[in-house]
Enzyme design. Structure first.
Site, mmCIF file in Angstrom:
data_model
loop_
_atom_site.group_PDB
_atom_site.id
_atom_site.type_symbol
_atom_site.label_atom_id
_atom_site.label_comp_id
_atom_site.label_asym_id
_atom_site.label_seq_id
_atom_site.Cartn_x
_atom_site.Cartn_y
_atom_site.Cartn_z
ATOM 1 N N THR A 211 0.851 -1.198 0.000
ATOM 2 C CA THR A 211 0.000 0.000 0.000
ATOM 3 C C THR A 211 0.881 1.240 0.000
ATOM 4 O O THR A 211 2.069 1.159 -0.329
ATOM 5 C CB THR A 211 -0.991 -0.041 1.190
ATOM 6 O OG1 THR A 211 -1.914 1.040 1.058
ATOM 7 C CG2 THR A 211 -0.300 0.072 2.539
ATOM 8 N N ASN A 212 0.338 2.397 0.349
ATOM 9 C CA ASN A 212 1.137 3.621 0.425
ATOM 10 C C ASN A 212 0.711 4.413 1.659
ATOM 11 O O ASN A 212 -0.152 3.974 2.409
ATOM 12 C CB ASN A 212 0.979 4.440 -0.863
ATOM 13 C CG ASN A 212 -0.478 4.783 -1.119
ATOM 14 O OD1 ASN A 212 -1.095 5.504 -0.348
ATOM 15 N ND2 ASN A 212 -1.036 4.235 -2.191
ATOM 16 N N ASP A 213 1.285 5.605 1.839
ATOM 17 C CA ASP A 213 1.091 6.350 3.097
ATOM 18 C C ASP A 213 -0.174 7.199 3.140
ATOM 19 O O ASP A 213 -0.382 7.948 4.090
ATOM 20 C CB ASP A 213 2.298 7.278 3.336
ATOM 21 C CG ASP A 213 3.462 6.510 3.921
ATOM 22 O OD1 ASP A 213 3.216 5.508 4.607
ATOM 23 O OD2 ASP A 213 4.618 6.913 3.678
ATOM 24 N N SER A 214 -1.021 7.101 2.132
ATOM 25 C CA SER A 214 -2.213 7.967 2.130
ATOM 26 C C SER A 214 -3.141 7.592 3.290
ATOM 27 O O SER A 214 -3.494 6.428 3.482
ATOM 28 C CB SER A 214 -2.951 7.827 0.803
ATOM 29 O OG SER A 214 -4.211 8.436 0.907
#
Ligand code: PMT
Length: 402
Positions: A211-214
């Site tokens: 995933t990512n940091d959003s």
């Protein structure tokens, strides 16, 4: 907002009926006139006399108990009401309302109602999540019936789940916002806006993902700013943030799920705002069971395959819709953002410099530059994400009114 409003309060049979006594008192304290009708099963939980004494009006239960020959009681209450509130709303009553069944006082009155309807579901998790209940809720939402999202918490059955009757303060706040959006001529009234938020999740196996940091904060703030300006907002979110008040919220995990939801709703929308950080790739062969450690010293390779570009696809399909993208960049911010504006056939893009901890991903504040397709450039200095969202929505309003 509730002052002098006529509220028809329809009480259906669930354990939360006792909490609705206080809800009614909250309405009255805010200056509303309240009349109550109950289903037979609701009267099993709290006596109608409680509602009668506290509302100072008779409580309707039986459709055929017509006391005043000059009126038909269930039609009279629906004509009298400025807004109808169903609380708690059982799965059974929601199903009847969705299918136009009028087999008791409450459902007959709602069938005769032309003014806004506001529903507070409260029930067991399995009943709430049952596809039949969800389909009935969707049907009613598509007819502009407003729903309060139930709470997740300890249920009467003795376990945790979604379906719990929410706090009365939240219900009153959402009802106020709902009435405001119906009565005041807000700039985005009658506009349908689809917003995406959060970082998508791409499964490697059932317990691992990429995933990512959003955090979803930016997208949720945009959805709330659009809702406060009167828009009918649908939020497709991959974030774990709570459901914002009054907003039709669809939870997704992967980019493909997000694509399916956006693609399905896009055709009915006036505006799409993509604030989500959508993963460009997913795992080519996600495992169905947990991957085992490989004892050989060979490197483990995870093959990635490209995800659909949601915004670009909608850009290629758009008819009259207004499209806003975000561009998260660590360098060449303006150049790359403008390139995406063109390539994805957008009307506006929000260039978002990322890579610093006080802005962008997972921060409470943001600093952006908004570009329009006719060459306008608006710098938004470092400020809260709500303020960035307000500035963006105000610019959208200006563009829509051109
Ligand atoms: O969620 P927060 O923690 O509040 O952080 C906010 C944010 C930094 C995530 C947000 O402000 C932001 O910049 N969102 C866009 C992130 C991104 O994915 O940018 P991008 O430059 O990779 O994509 C450009 C646009 O295409 C975006 O609108 C994106 O939603 C969209 N896109 C990207 C890839 C893809 N496969 N499909 C898409 O629709």
């Amino acid at each position: 907002m509730l002052k002098d409003k006529n509220i028809a309060l329809y009480v259906t049979g669930g354990i939360a009926v006792y909490k609705v006594v206080d809800l009614m008192r909250g309405f009255i304290k805010q200056g509303a006139n309240v009349r109550v009708a109950m289903t037979e099963s609701a009267t099993q939980f709290v006596s109608p006399l409680t509602f009668q004494i506290l509302s100072t009006h008779e409580v309707h239960i039986d459709t055929f108990d017509e006391r005043n020959p000059e009126i038909v009681a269930h039609v009279n209450i629906s004509d009298w009401a400025d807004v109808s509130v169903v609380a708690p709303a059982t799965a059974n009553s929601i199903a009847k309302i969705a299918h136009g069944i009028g087999d008791n006082f409450v459902t007959s009155a709602l069938l005769a109602t032309r003014t806004p309807i506001f529903i507070v579901p409260a029930m067991n998790t399995d009943m709430y999540e049952n596809p039949a209940t969800q389909a009935n809720i969707e049907t009613l939402k598509s007819r502009n019936v407003q729903f309060v999202e139930p709470d997740i918490g300890f249920l009467a059955e003795g376990y945790e789940g979604k379906g719990r009757y929410p706090e009365n303060e939240r219900i009153i706040e959402e009802l106020n916002n709902f009435i405001l959006s119906k009565t005041v001529d807000l700039p985005l009234r009658n506009r349908k806006i689809l917003v995406s938020a959060g970082g998508t999740i791409e499964r490697i196996d059932p317990v691992r993902y990429i995933t990512n940091d959003s955090s979803g904060k930016m997208g949720h703030a945009v959805a709330e700013a659009a809702y406060k300006s009167g828009a009918d907002v649908t939020l497709v979110t991959a974030s774990k943030l709570p459901t914002p008040s009054g907003i039709n919220t669809i939870r997704v995990d992967s980019a493909n799920d997000m694509y399916d939801e956006i693609n399905q709703h896009f055709i009915d929308m006036d505006v799409l705002i993509m604030a989500a950080a959508v993963s460009d790739y997913r795992v080519a062969n996600a495992a169905d069971s947990k991957m085992k450690k490989d004892d050989s010293s060979e490197p483990v390779t995870i093959e990635l395959t490209e995800n659909p570009d949601i915004l670009k696809t909608m850009g290629s399909k758009k008819k009259d819709q207004f499209l806003i993208g975000f561009a998260a960049e660590t360098d060449n911010l303006e150049e790359y953002a403008k390139k995406k504006l063109k390539e994805k056939n957008l009307n506006m893009i929000v260039a978002n410099e990322v890579g610093q901890s006080d802005r962008g991903f997972n921060a409470d504040e943001n600093q952006v530059i908004i570009f329009t397709d006719d060459g306008e450039r608006i710098e938004v200095p470092l400020t809260t994400k709500s303020e960035v969202a307000n500035i963006l929505v105000n610019k959208l309003i200006e563009e829509l009114n051109k």
